[in-house]
Design a protein around this motif. Structure first.
Motif, PDB file in Angstrom:
ATOM      1  N   ASP A 121      11.914 -10.369  57.994  1.00 42.56           N
ATOM      2  CA  ASP A 121      11.604 -10.697  56.597  1.00 42.56           C
ATOM      3  C   ASP A 121      10.898 -12.056  56.541  1.00 42.56           C
ATOM      4  O   ASP A 121      11.529 -13.096  56.732  1.00 42.56           O
TER       5      ASP A 121
ATOM      6  N   ILE B 146       3.435  -9.005  59.573  1.00 43.11           N
ATOM      7  CA  ILE B 146       4.462  -8.539  58.627  1.00 43.11           C
ATOM      8  C   ILE B 146       4.456  -9.411  57.373  1.00 43.11           C
ATOM      9  O   ILE B 146       4.589 -10.639  57.459  1.00 43.11           O
ATOM     10  N   SER B 147       4.267  -8.769  56.194  1.00 40.04           N
ATOM     11  CA  SER B 147       4.166  -9.572  54.971  1.00 40.04           C
ATOM     12  C   SER B 147       5.297  -9.276  53.984  1.00 40.04           C
ATOM     13  O   SER B 147       5.400  -9.923  52.940  1.00 40.04           O
ATOM     14  N   SER B 148       6.148  -8.284  54.292  1.00 33.33           N
ATOM     15  CA  SER B 148       7.315  -8.014  53.437  1.00 33.33           C
ATOM     16  C   SER B 148       8.451  -7.542  54.353  1.00 33.33           C
ATOM     17  O   SER B 148       8.190  -7.192  55.519  1.00 33.33           O
ATOM     18  N   PRO B 149       9.715  -7.498  53.863  1.00 29.68           N
ATOM     19  CA  PRO B 149      10.824  -7.114  54.734  1.00 29.68           C
ATOM     20  C   PRO B 149      10.564  -5.755  55.401  1.00 29.68           C
ATOM     21  O   PRO B 149      10.275  -4.774  54.721  1.00 29.68           O
ATOM     22  N   THR B 150      10.634  -5.719  56.741  1.00 32.87           N
ATOM     23  CA  THR B 150      10.269  -4.515  57.490  1.00 32.87           C
ATOM     24  C   THR B 150      11.326  -4.219  58.550  1.00 32.87           C
ATOM     25  O   THR B 150      11.653  -5.100  59.354  1.00 32.87           O
ATOM     26  N   LYS B 151      11.833  -2.971  58.524  1.00 36.28           N
ATOM     27  CA  LYS B 151      12.795  -2.588  59.578  1.00 36.28           C
ATOM     28  C   LYS B 151      12.026  -2.379  60.875  1.00 36.28           C
ATOM     29  O   LYS B 151      11.141  -1.517  60.932  1.00 36.28           O
ATOM     30  N   ILE B 152      12.329  -3.159  61.891  1.00 36.82           N
ATOM     31  CA  ILE B 152      11.578  -3.025  63.145  1.00 36.82           C
ATOM     32  C   ILE B 152      12.381  -2.294  64.216  1.00 36.82           C
ATOM     33  O   ILE B 152      11.816  -1.837  65.204  1.00 36.82           O
TER      34      ILE B 152
ATOM     35  N   ILE C 154      15.821  -6.294  60.740  1.00 29.77           N
ATOM     36  CA  ILE C 154      14.775  -6.401  59.720  1.00 29.77           C
ATOM     37  C   ILE C 154      14.059  -7.746  59.877  1.00 29.77           C
ATOM     38  O   ILE C 154      14.725  -8.795  59.968  1.00 29.77           O
TER      39      ILE C 154
ATOM     40  N   THR D  51      18.962  -9.512  59.449  1.00 32.20           N
ATOM     41  CA  THR D  51      17.657  -9.860  58.877  1.00 32.20           C
ATOM     42  C   THR D  51      17.305 -11.282  59.302  1.00 32.20           C
ATOM     43  O   THR D  51      18.100 -12.204  59.090  1.00 32.20           O
TER      44      THR D  51
ATOM     45  N   ILE E  53       4.413  -3.157  67.075  1.00 32.85           N
ATOM     46  CA  ILE E  53       4.612  -4.014  65.894  1.00 32.85           C
ATOM     47  C   ILE E  53       4.084  -5.426  66.155  1.00 32.85           C
ATOM     48  O   ILE E  53       4.394  -6.025  67.186  1.00 32.85           O
TER      49      ILE E  53
END
Ligand SMILES: NC(=O)C1=CN([C@@H]2O[C@H](COP(=O)(O)OP(=O)(O)OC[C@H]3O[C@@H](n4cnc5c(N)ncnc54)[C@H](O)[C@@H]3O)[C@@H](O)[C@H]2O)C=CC1
Ligand SMILES: O=C([O-])CC(=O)C(=O)O
Length: 272
Positions: free
Chosen positions: A214, A169-175, A212, A147, A164
């Protein structure tokens, strides 16, 4: 005293050079090279004991040094790794992802054997490789979830083809989720740790990587899970990023310094 050549004068290279200059690493930094002349000059200006800046990376190992320390890029490893060993110098590699290319791994491994030289791979930005190596033959699964803040992932090859948008991205996101082999080629400056884990354990096809992004974190966190006949291991490493390069964790720098300190010292060796 061991004589050291340095390839790469960025975040890691600079801290290694300062550690040699201060005596923390009992060696002598004799030659440096960086593709950016400015970076090399900037580094030398910070040192009391001035190494020579060479004109190209191949010249580093043509001088009388014991070891070349690579802290540059996977391409640099592919370009000079073999010639360093042919010149009968040891090699320390930080851009470990380069070794997930089997042809590179085999060439360098054969050259170590042939020229009786050693390649050192510091544990980098993770911990626990001693355990993973010991249970290697009993491992059934290994994964690493990394992360980072979106700014620490910027510029990766992955984004050339992905839709992407890191800025959105505004919250934790699995990329990303995939094998270590894929991860290292798509995020070459972010996930060398997955290469270290693969080489210590069950290989780069079976080692699973999740990345991730974040926006709320100020750390580079690596969570490793390994299971098999031996039992289970679970490590979380919450790293502060380096102030000069947010992609790189402070631990990666300290691990490089400790590996080189050990190389330069006649000392008691602790750990597996
Ligand atoms: N094993 C691990 O756990 C870790 C490995 N790394 C890797 O270590 C390497 C160095 O990291 P940092 O110092 O943070 O990077 P950095 O970007 O701060 O510095 C790299 C330096 O190498 C130079 N360079 C790049 N390619 C070159 C080439 N082919 N020939 C000569 N110079 C070249 C650049 O101009 C730059 O000055 C990177 O590949 C990075 O991905 C970084 C963190 C952890
Ligand atoms: O420093 C880190 O946290 C990890 C890293 O960049 C890498 O493995 O390439």
């Amino acid at each position: 005293m061991k004589r050291i050549g340095l390839l790469g004068c960025g975040a890691i290279g600079t801290q290694i050079a300062l550690a040699i200059d201060s005596g923390r690493i009992p060696g002598t930094l004799t030659h440096v090279y960086d593709a950016s002349k400015e970076k090399a000059s900037e580094l030398v200006s910070k040192l009391n004991s001035k190494p020579e800046i060479v004109e190209n990376s191949h010249l580093l190992s043509s001088h009388s040094v014991n070891i070349i320390v690579e802290a540059a890029s996977q391409d640099a490893v592919k370009d000079v790794g073999l010639s360093v060993l042919q010149n009968k110098r040891d090699l320390m590699i930080m851009s470990v992802g380069a070794l997930l290319d089997e042809s590179i791994y085999d060439i360098l491994s054969d050259a170590c054997d042939h020229f009786k030289k050693t390649i050192y791979l510091p544990s980098g930005a993770i911990a626990g490789l001693d355990g993973i190596k010991s249970v290697k033959d009993e491992l059934e699964s290994v994964s690493i979830t990394t992360t980072k803040h979106p700014r620490s992932l910027k510029g990766a090859k992955f984004f050339e083809t992905s839709q992407i948008d890191l800025n959105a991205i505004s919250s934790p996101t699995k990329i990303f989720e995939g094998s270590a082999k894929e991860a290292v080629s798509l995020f070459p400056a972010n996930i060398n740790v997955a290469a270290l884990l693969s080489l210590s354990g069950i290989g780069s096809e079976k080692t699973i990587v999740k990345i991730i992004a974040d926006p709320n974190t100020d750390k580079n966190t690596h969570h490793i899970e390994a299971a098999g006949k031996f039992g289970k291991m679970d490590f979380t490493i919450e790293n502060f990023p380096d102030s000069n390069n947010p992609k790189t964790s402070r631990l990666a720098i300290l691990s490089a310094i400790e590996t080189l300190r050990k190389y330069c010292s006649d000392d008691i060796q602790i750990g597996t």
